[in-house]
Scaffold this active site. Structure first.
Site, PDB file in Angstrom:
ATOM      1  N   ASP A 164       0.837  -1.210   0.000  1.00 45.05           N
ATOM      2  CA  ASP A 164       0.000   0.000   0.000  1.00 45.05           C
ATOM      3  C   ASP A 164       0.870   1.258   0.000  1.00 45.05           C
ATOM      4  O   ASP A 164       0.359   2.377  -0.061  1.00 45.05           O
ATOM      5  CB  ASP A 164      -1.028  -0.007   1.139  1.00 45.05           C
ATOM      6  CG  ASP A 164      -0.393  -0.119   2.511  1.00 45.05           C
ATOM      7  OD1 ASP A 164       0.848  -0.206   2.597  1.00 45.05           O
ATOM      8  OD2 ASP A 164      -1.144  -0.130   3.509  1.00 45.05           O
ATOM      9  N   SER A 165       2.203   1.071   0.000  1.00 46.02           N
ATOM     10  CA  SER A 165       3.110   2.206  -0.226  1.00 46.02           C
ATOM     11  C   SER A 165       2.828   2.828  -1.598  1.00 46.02           C
ATOM     12  O   SER A 165       3.277   3.940  -1.883  1.00 46.02           O
ATOM     13  CB  SER A 165       4.574   1.747  -0.145  1.00 46.02           C
ATOM     14  OG  SER A 165       4.801   0.634  -0.976  1.00 46.02           O
ATOM     15  N   ASP A 185      -1.129  -6.204   0.089  1.00 43.66           N
ATOM     16  CA  ASP A 185      -1.528  -5.571   1.343  1.00 43.66           C
ATOM     17  C   ASP A 185      -3.036  -5.400   1.469  1.00 43.66           C
ATOM     18  O   ASP A 185      -3.686  -4.915   0.525  1.00 43.66           O
ATOM     19  CB  ASP A 185      -0.914  -4.159   1.424  1.00 43.66           C
ATOM     20  CG  ASP A 185       0.468  -4.167   2.031  1.00 43.66           C
ATOM     21  OD1 ASP A 185       0.843  -5.173   2.660  1.00 43.66           O
ATOM     22  OD2 ASP A 185       1.176  -3.149   1.872  1.00 43.66           O
ATOM     23  N   LYS A 203      -1.138  -9.499   3.292  1.00 43.41           N
ATOM     24  CA  LYS A 203      -0.419  -8.942   4.436  1.00 43.41           C
ATOM     25  C   LYS A 203      -1.351  -8.016   5.233  1.00 43.41           C
ATOM     26  O   LYS A 203      -2.044  -7.184   4.640  1.00 43.41           O
ATOM     27  CB  LYS A 203       0.831  -8.195   3.955  1.00 43.41           C
ATOM     28  CG  LYS A 203       1.612  -7.522   5.080  1.00 43.41           C
ATOM     29  CD  LYS A 203       3.070  -7.259   4.713  1.00 43.41           C
ATOM     30  CE  LYS A 203       3.335  -6.079   3.817  1.00 43.41           C
ATOM     31  NZ  LYS A 203       2.943  -4.773   4.378  1.00 43.41           N
ATOM     32  N   GLU A 246      -1.434  -5.454   8.815  1.00 48.54           N
ATOM     33  CA  GLU A 246      -0.618  -4.782   9.824  1.00 48.54           C
ATOM     34  C   GLU A 246      -1.235  -4.982  11.204  1.00 48.54           C
ATOM     35  O   GLU A 246      -2.442  -4.842  11.371  1.00 48.54           O
ATOM     36  CB  GLU A 246      -0.519  -3.281   9.511  1.00 48.54           C
ATOM     37  CG  GLU A 246       0.224  -3.004   8.230  1.00 48.54           C
ATOM     38  CD  GLU A 246       0.465  -1.519   7.972  1.00 48.54           C
ATOM     39  OE1 GLU A 246       0.141  -0.691   8.837  1.00 48.54           O
ATOM     40  OE2 GLU A 246       0.990  -1.198   6.888  1.00 48.54           O
ATOM     41  N   GLU A 263       9.273  -4.100  10.384  1.00 52.69           N
ATOM     42  CA  GLU A 263       9.738  -2.812   9.844  1.00 52.69           C
ATOM     43  C   GLU A 263      10.279  -1.926  10.968  1.00 52.69           C
ATOM     44  O   GLU A 263       9.621  -1.742  12.008  1.00 52.69           O
ATOM     45  CB  GLU A 263       8.582  -2.094   9.116  1.00 52.69           C
ATOM     46  CG  GLU A 263       9.007  -0.733   8.558  1.00 52.69           C
ATOM     47  CD  GLU A 263       8.056  -0.139   7.544  1.00 52.69           C
ATOM     48  OE1 GLU A 263       7.091  -0.809   7.141  1.00 52.69           O
ATOM     49  OE2 GLU A 263       8.303   1.017   7.142  1.00 52.69           O
TER      50      GLU A 263
HETATM   51  O1  KIV Z   1       3.632  -1.144   1.487  1.00 55.78           O
HETATM   52  C1  KIV Z   1       4.817  -1.434   1.571  1.00 55.78           C
HETATM   53  O2  KIV Z   1       5.657  -1.064   0.731  1.00 55.78           O
HETATM   54  C2  KIV Z   1       5.260  -2.226   2.712  1.00 55.78           C
HETATM   55  C3  KIV Z   1       6.739  -2.360   2.926  1.00 55.78           C
HETATM   56  C4  KIV Z   1       7.249  -1.145   3.602  1.00 55.78           C
HETATM   57  C5  KIV Z   1       7.079  -3.593   3.700  1.00 55.78           C
HETATM   58  O3  KIV Z   1       4.464  -2.707   3.457  1.00 55.78           O
END
Ligand code: KIV
Length: 265
Positions: free
Chosen positions: A46-47, A85, A113, A115, A182
């Site tokens: 989600d970055s 994510d 994934k 969080e 992280e």
């Molecule tokens: O969204 C992302 O890029 C991440 C990484 C920082 C692990 O979750």
């Protein structure tokens, strides 16, 4: 012959001490380049909210946007595994988490994934029962930036560190397939990695995790502004993105990345 990366391959890599290489990818072109140049796992992170959409955090990213990018990446993932994510707000209840994880899997994710920490254990078990493997992202969880009051190293006090280790053990017992750590101190990342038998991938977590992940635009030196300490610019010694990604994969596998300068105490 290159073999399709599965959870079984990752488990045997952890067992044999072979490092796992992960990088973010948000589109088919980058997915193709990364998967053909030594990357085991493509993270549709989600970055993308920050590096593709120009947002100041990952908070505005929606499940529909994650599905769109997952579909783009999965079409060009070759033998790499696709990890996607679950974005901010998509896991407010267990039912919502499961329905949104199904959307990501239908879009081409092979693992999702989330969080959080030990409070995720019940939904991790339910997702596994539904055929959905999970990776839990712990430490600095960017979706909680507004709770943390900024992007800060986590796990520096003893109570937080012990709680992270206990969470990792509980999450493995609940059925989690992988962890991402992280921005935590090197020694804590080492302790978490040794406490579980599932693969642990780090970003800003030092050299002792089972693998490493970076945001692709950061390591290709394309991101505007100041980069976090844990990023290395792989274009500094490469002529093409392909070469830079190969170099990153090679340095991860030979334990030359991350170096001390990329780590936190
Ligand atoms: O969204 C992302 O890029 C991440 C990484 C920082 C692990 O979750």
């Amino acid at each position: 012959m290159v073999k399709k990366i599965t959870l079984n391959s990752l488990a045997s890599m952890k067992h044999s001490g072979e490092k796992i290489t992960m990088i973010t990818a948000y589109d088919a072109t980058m997915a193709n380049i990364a998967s053909n140049n030594g990357i085991d796992i493509l993270l549709v992170g989600d970055s993308l909210g920050m590096v593709c959409q120009g947002e100041s955090s990952t908070v505005p990213v929606t499940i529909e946007e994650m599905c769109y990018h997952t579909r783009c990446v999965s079409k060009a993932s070759n033998d790499a595994m696709v990890l996607s994510d679950l974005p901010f707000g998509s896991c407010a209840t267990e039912e919502q988490t499961i329905l949104n994880a199904i959307k990501l899997m239908r879009a081409g994710a092979e693992i999702v994934k989330l969080e959080g920490d030990r409070w995720l254990a019940p939904v991790i078990t339910r997702l596994k029962q539904q055929g959905i493997p999970t990776c839990v992202h712990m430490g600095l969880t960017p979706q909680s930036v507004n709770v943390f009051g900024g992007y800060k190293v986590q796990g520096r006090d003893l109570e937080q560190a012990n709680s992270m280790i206990a969470s990792a053990i509980e999450l493995e017992a609940a059925g989690a397939a992988m962890l991402v750590l992280e921005c935590i101190p090197v020694t804590l990342a080492k302790d978490v990695t040794r406490s579980v038998s599932i693969p642990v991938v780090g970003i800003g977590a030092g050299p002792h995790t089972d693998g490493q992940v970076l945001v692709i635009y950061d390591m290709l030196n394309l991101t505007a502004g100041k980069l976090p300490r844990f990023v290395k610019n792989y274009m500094a010694n490469a002529h093409t993105p392909q070469e830079a990604i190969r170099l990153y994969a090679d340095e991860v596998r030979t334990c030359r990345f991350p170096a001390l300068e990329h780590c936190f105490e």
